[in-house]
Enzyme design. Sequence first.
Site, short mmCIF file in Angstrom:
data_model
loop_
_atom_site.label_atom_id
_atom_site.label_comp_id
_atom_site.label_asym_id
_atom_site.label_seq_id
_atom_site.Cartn_x
_atom_site.Cartn_y
_atom_site.Cartn_z
NE ARG A 86 -4.21 1.76 2.15
CZ ARG A 86 -4.55 2.75 2.98
NH1 ARG A 86 -3.78 3.04 4.03
NH2 ARG A 86 -5.65 3.46 2.77
CB ILE B 8 -5.96 5.67 -1.01
CG1 ILE B 8 -5.83 4.15 -0.98
CG2 ILE B 8 -5.31 6.29 0.20
CD1 ILE B 8 -4.38 3.66 -1.01
CB SER B 9 -11.29 3.45 0.09
OG SER B 9 -12.01 4.13 -0.90
CD GLN B 10 -12.01 2.48 7.54
OE1 GLN B 10 -13.10 2.88 7.14
NE2 GLN B 10 -11.79 2.13 8.79
N PRO B 11 -8.85 0.74 4.30
CG PRO B 11 -6.61 0.19 4.73
CD PRO B 11 -7.62 1.30 4.90
#
Length: 221
Positions: free
Chosen positions: A40, A66-69
Amino acid sequence: MESRQLRDSYGGFRARLIEQLRGNGIEDLAVLRAFGETPRHLFVPDALRHRSYEDVSLPIGMGQTISQPTTQARFLEAFAFKGHERVLEIGTGSGYQTALLTYLVEQVLSIERVPALADNARQALRAAGMTGATVMVGDGTLGWKPLAPYNAILVSAVSPTVPAPLLGQLVEGGCLIIPVQDGSAGQELRRIERRGGDFVESSMGQATFVPLIGRHGFRRD
């Protein structure tokens, strides 16, 4: 599907992220493996690299994130991929979710409307050594007919309605997951499965995504 061994100094951070995902209810071993093998830190701006493996969304420029995992893991787990699928991703963004998908399916086509983001995503995917994914610039609300139909379609931006072209590009039994603006109530993440001539919808709960811009999405400001 990807299969490669990472050699970097971030292994411990990825291991901690996987434990957080498990703690948040993610159980699919293939999804957890994808997070464990995807770097990441290559998909976030250099200034935020020290926060790469926090379970939070991060800005990537041009008003995008970038979205939350955990959010991405929920997305991916809901599809229950078998490994042979052809997938259409709408909203490449950083390319991180695109990279995750390469560990889970056979072929990924990702569409990004912002050329600079698409270029950055391609560079990050190359740096990570990822294959099996193609990033294109275009209006994602139209899908991509030349490679249709798709086993799965992921939309990583909120739409005012479900774009009809995307529904038409699903295989029988295929699945679309998309956040939809639910009036004043906020955003709802919907799972839509094609069954014969019908589309069966179910709710996956509330969501928070940037707007989907395009002919069948929101108008550009």
